[in-house]
Design an enzyme around this catalytic site. Sequence first.
Site, short mmCIF file in Angstrom:
data_model
loop_
_atom_site.label_atom_id
_atom_site.label_comp_id
_atom_site.label_asym_id
_atom_site.label_seq_id
_atom_site.Cartn_x
_atom_site.Cartn_y
_atom_site.Cartn_z
N LYS A 187 0.84 -1.21 0.00
CA LYS A 187 0.00 0.00 0.00
C LYS A 187 0.88 1.25 0.00
O LYS A 187 1.67 1.46 0.90
CB LYS A 187 -0.92 -0.01 1.23
CG LYS A 187 -1.72 1.28 1.42
CD LYS A 187 -2.65 1.21 2.64
CE LYS A 187 -3.32 2.55 2.94
NZ LYS A 187 -4.18 2.50 4.14
N ASP A 217 -2.57 10.06 3.95
CA ASP A 217 -3.98 9.68 4.09
C ASP A 217 -4.71 10.70 4.98
O ASP A 217 -4.64 10.63 6.20
CB ASP A 217 -4.08 8.27 4.70
CG ASP A 217 -5.52 7.79 4.81
OD1 ASP A 217 -6.42 8.47 4.26
OD2 ASP A 217 -5.74 6.74 5.44
N LYS A 239 -10.18 12.68 8.39
CA LYS A 239 -9.70 12.21 9.69
C LYS A 239 -9.66 13.36 10.67
O LYS A 239 -9.50 14.51 10.27
CB LYS A 239 -8.28 11.64 9.55
CG LYS A 239 -8.19 10.29 8.90
CD LYS A 239 -6.76 9.79 8.85
CE LYS A 239 -6.68 8.42 8.19
NZ LYS A 239 -7.38 7.34 8.93
N ASP A 262 1.50 6.05 5.80
CA ASP A 262 0.54 5.15 5.17
C ASP A 262 1.10 4.50 3.90
O ASP A 262 0.40 3.78 3.21
CB ASP A 262 -0.76 5.91 4.88
CG ASP A 262 -1.99 5.03 5.01
OD1 ASP A 262 -1.89 3.95 5.62
OD2 ASP A 262 -3.05 5.43 4.49
N GLU A 309 -9.52 3.68 2.06
CA GLU A 309 -8.98 3.85 0.71
C GLU A 309 -7.92 2.81 0.38
O GLU A 309 -7.69 2.50 -0.79
CB GLU A 309 -8.38 5.26 0.56
CG GLU A 309 -6.92 5.43 1.04
CD GLU A 309 -6.73 5.21 2.53
OE1 GLU A 309 -7.72 5.26 3.28
OE2 GLU A 309 -5.57 4.95 2.96
N ARG A 347 -7.81 -0.44 0.78
CA ARG A 347 -8.35 -1.62 0.10
C ARG A 347 -8.72 -1.29 -1.35
O ARG A 347 -8.71 -2.15 -2.21
CB ARG A 347 -9.54 -2.17 0.89
CG ARG A 347 -10.70 -1.23 1.01
CD ARG A 347 -11.64 -1.58 2.16
NE ARG A 347 -11.08 -1.19 3.46
CZ ARG A 347 -11.71 -1.42 4.62
NH1 ARG A 347 -12.87 -2.04 4.65
NH2 ARG A 347 -11.15 -1.04 5.75
N1 BES Z 1 -4.36 4.26 6.96
C1 BES Z 1 -5.54 4.02 7.70
C2 BES Z 1 -5.34 2.99 8.81
C3 BES Z 1 -4.56 3.45 10.00
C4 BES Z 1 -5.09 4.31 10.92
C5 BES Z 1 -3.30 2.93 10.23
C6 BES Z 1 -4.37 4.67 12.04
C7 BES Z 1 -2.58 3.29 11.34
C8 BES Z 1 -3.11 4.15 12.26
C9 BES Z 1 -6.62 3.50 6.78
O1 BES Z 1 -6.64 4.01 5.51
C10 BES Z 1 -7.93 3.88 7.41
O2 BES Z 1 -8.18 5.05 7.51
N2 BES Z 1 -8.70 2.89 7.84
C11 BES Z 1 -9.93 3.15 8.48
C12 BES Z 1 -10.94 2.16 7.97
C13 BES Z 1 -12.35 2.45 8.36
C14 BES Z 1 -12.81 3.73 7.69
C15 BES Z 1 -13.23 1.30 7.95
C16 BES Z 1 -9.71 2.98 10.00
O3 BES Z 1 -8.94 2.15 10.40
O4 BES Z 1 -10.32 3.75 10.73
ZN ZN Z 2 -4.84 4.64 4.78
MN MN Z 3 -7.70 5.83 5.41
#
Ligand code: BES
Ligand code: ZN
Ligand code: MN
Length: 496
Positions: free
Chosen positions: A266, A271, A278, A289, A350, A352
Amino acid sequence: MEFTIKTGSPEKLKRACIVIGAYTDARLTPSAEAVDQASGGALGALLKRGDLDDKAGATLALPLLPGVDAERVLVVSLGKPDELNDKAYRDALTAAGKALAGLRGKEASVCLAEIEVPDRDLAWRLRTAARVIAAAAYRFDAPGKADDSPKRGIHKVQFLIPGKSSKALTAAVAQGLATAEGMALARDLGNLPPNVCSPSYLADTAKALGKEHKLKVTVLDKAQMSKLGMGALLAVAQGAEQPPKFIVMEHHGGKAGDAPVVLVGKGITFDTGGISLKPAAEMDEMKYDMCGAASVFGTLKAAALLDLPINVVGIVPSTENMPGGNATRPGDVVTSMSGQTIEILNTDAEGRLILCDALTYAERFKPACVIDIATLTGACVVALGKIPSGLLSTDDALARELTDIGQCSGDRVWQLPLWDDYQELLKSNFADMANIGGRYGGTITAAAFLARFTKAYTWAHLDIAGTAWISGEAKGATGRPVPLLTEFLIARAGLN
Ligand code: BES
Ligand code: ZN
Ligand code: MN
């Protein structure tokens, strides 16, 4: 860092430093015994007095020890002899490596590989020593930051071993060093600020890596992705000004027809969450990310350095995830390269979306297996903390292989279930699937989403959200899971 192996005893070596291990009960390791004798019992006396802390990894520097020709002896605690395990051994090495990195002088002799670690042979001990000591010397030279740290650090390390060296032992050291060099590349890429480390920067890095190490590198631009029908990836990219890049790196170490191991990383270089923005706190950490991508770069570098006799393909879909007038909206429906449609209910899921098109693209390589690596879900950090990476797979044998190599390398993973039952959670009224699966089991539903794109081959997914970087005062990329992936490739190449 340069490593060599030598047979013998340390006390007569003119070195900036010699490193020896000591147990808490003042029992002496063979090289400590030699130093103790040469110093007329001084070492043993100091240890009996309790000058060295009990915890494995505590250190005591003894300069100008009488009877010893080195400028200093660095004693590293191994903890209690009956508690010595992989972790204590690695902790001792990390401490030694950090101390050596801060020393004036050029050359050191390290006598830690002689230590008996349960169930580990000398090759393992040397491979681990080379990797951990080299990785402990890592420093990020931040571009533009005034460098006030003094230039020092040992560059040459000689491992002293009791018996004779061999080809296999030299190879083990080379493997450890190559792994550390791959980790350093992954850490550098992760640590760079997101206004520097853009998708284009990653593409340029791939090209440079290709030149240096004879990798075949292909970079697809937006128009080419569009032609391939990568609608999911492009939906993420459409909110960003920075152009997306789709990077493919190929190491041809095996026979022309050998099925490659394909690594997919990835590469979200920042992000924000997109329209599903966020919260502000710690958002800077979303520069990490792209650590999945960075681990693919690092692993390919290690594979190339070692000239592994195996074919490896690294695939990195890379874009920013930004909000903006042209950004994807929650509710948008897009068509992935596989033809399956996706309702994007949360633009922050995003990873996935870019991975699914890369996983479809991977089919063309007729892979032996595909492993994707991604900072995919915050839920993984909640579930497993920051010790193991999350492992999810539709293939039990591959999952076991990765779990075992995780134990052996110390770069551990923990498997979560990926039963079909979870697929229901991805139902959408408006497309073949939604890109989120509700409140619970977020790491699993993310992997369940990816699984829909991996039917053509054997596949495992590593969620490195908790392991790719450290927060807080020591903020920085860890270089994980480069050790896991590199040792996986070494094993697949039949070298271990
Ligand atoms: N890059 C993030 C995951 C992440 C968050 C990694 C914090 C490390 C620390 C990913 O793209 C994301 O935002 N995932 C969301 C998914 C949700 C919207 C289903 C998450 O984990 O909140
Ligand atoms: Zn992400
Ligand atoms: Mn994300």
